[in-house]
Scaffold this motif. Structure first.
Motif, PDB file in Angstrom:
ATOM      1  N   LYS A 123       0.823  -1.206   0.000  1.00 48.73           N
ATOM      2  CA  LYS A 123       0.000   0.000   0.000  1.00 48.73           C
ATOM      3  C   LYS A 123       0.855   1.253   0.000  1.00 48.73           C
ATOM      4  O   LYS A 123       0.568   2.207  -0.729  1.00 48.73           O
ATOM      5  CB  LYS A 123      -0.924   0.008   1.219  1.00 48.73           C
ATOM      6  CG  LYS A 123      -2.109  -0.903   1.094  1.00 48.73           C
ATOM      7  CD  LYS A 123      -2.994  -0.785   2.326  1.00 48.73           C
ATOM      8  CE  LYS A 123      -4.211  -1.637   2.215  1.00 48.73           C
ATOM      9  NZ  LYS A 123      -5.064  -1.549   3.414  1.00 48.73           N
ATOM     10  N   ARG A 124       1.892   1.269   0.821  1.00 52.59           N
ATOM     11  CA  ARG A 124       2.784   2.441   0.866  1.00 52.59           C
ATOM     12  C   ARG A 124       3.473   2.645  -0.473  1.00 52.59           C
ATOM     13  O   ARG A 124       3.595   3.775  -0.955  1.00 52.59           O
ATOM     14  CB  ARG A 124       3.816   2.286   1.981  1.00 52.59           C
ATOM     15  CG  ARG A 124       3.269   2.534   3.367  1.00 52.59           C
ATOM     16  CD  ARG A 124       4.371   2.653   4.411  1.00 52.59           C
ATOM     17  NE  ARG A 124       5.285   1.508   4.429  1.00 52.59           N
ATOM     18  CZ  ARG A 124       5.107   0.375   5.098  1.00 52.59           C
ATOM     19  NH1 ARG A 124       4.014   0.216   5.813  1.00 52.59           N
ATOM     20  NH2 ARG A 124       5.999  -0.585   5.057  1.00 52.59           N
ATOM     21  N   GLU A 140       1.041   4.094  -2.940  1.00 54.61           N
ATOM     22  CA  GLU A 140       0.738   5.503  -2.679  1.00 54.61           C
ATOM     23  C   GLU A 140       1.832   6.421  -3.207  1.00 54.61           C
ATOM     24  O   GLU A 140       1.561   7.565  -3.557  1.00 54.61           O
ATOM     25  CB  GLU A 140       0.541   5.717  -1.182  1.00 54.61           C
ATOM     26  CG  GLU A 140      -0.744   5.117  -0.653  1.00 54.61           C
ATOM     27  CD  GLU A 140      -0.836   5.144   0.858  1.00 54.61           C
ATOM     28  OE1 GLU A 140       0.120   5.592   1.525  1.00 54.61           O
ATOM     29  OE2 GLU A 140      -1.883   4.714   1.389  1.00 54.61           O
ATOM     30  N   LYS A 141       3.056   5.943  -3.254  1.00 55.22           N
ATOM     31  CA  LYS A 141       4.172   6.753  -3.753  1.00 55.22           C
ATOM     32  C   LYS A 141       4.146   6.910  -5.268  1.00 55.22           C
ATOM     33  O   LYS A 141       4.744   7.821  -5.798  1.00 55.22           O
ATOM     34  CB  LYS A 141       5.511   6.116  -3.337  1.00 55.22           C
ATOM     35  CG  LYS A 141       5.757   6.191  -1.854  1.00 55.22           C
ATOM     36  CD  LYS A 141       7.048   5.528  -1.491  1.00 55.22           C
ATOM     37  CE  LYS A 141       7.292   5.507   0.007  1.00 55.22           C
ATOM     38  NZ  LYS A 141       8.547   4.848   0.358  1.00 55.22           N
TER      39      LYS A 141
END
Length: 98
Positions: free
Chosen positions: A92-93, A96-97
């Protein structure tokens, strides 16, 4: 996710062949939270909807809860769940980037 049960030394697998075996294991806390009550409700529903010649739903409840008890007792289970959570968070991280 943290362990919800006490860690105990690895012992011989429980005999979980009968409804009585499963009930005894759940009474002694060897299942996930609320499994004891859920087992009884699921078993009751399966019995009420089964015919005298087709008890597949009852057998499915027995197999399901036997598996749940064995999963709960597996010391590697919590580790595997945590690894899955960590992987999901990392993906997820990274997403998001982008």
């Amino acid at each position: 996710m943290s362990a919800h049960h006490e860690e105990s030394p690895v012992s011989a697998p429980l005999s979980l062949r009968t409804i009585g075996d499963i009930r005894a294991a759940l009474r002694s806390g060897r299942g996930f939270p609320d499994d004891r009550e859920s087992f009884e409700a699921d078993l009751q529903h399966a019995l009420e909807t089964s015919t005298e010649t087709d008890l597949n739903a009852v057998a499915a409840v027995i197999v399901d809860y036997r598996g749940r008890i064995r999963l709960y007792q597996d010391p590697e289970f919590d580790i595997a769940v945590q690894e899955g959570i960590d992987l999901t968070d990392r993906l997820k991280r990274e997403n998001e980037k982008q």
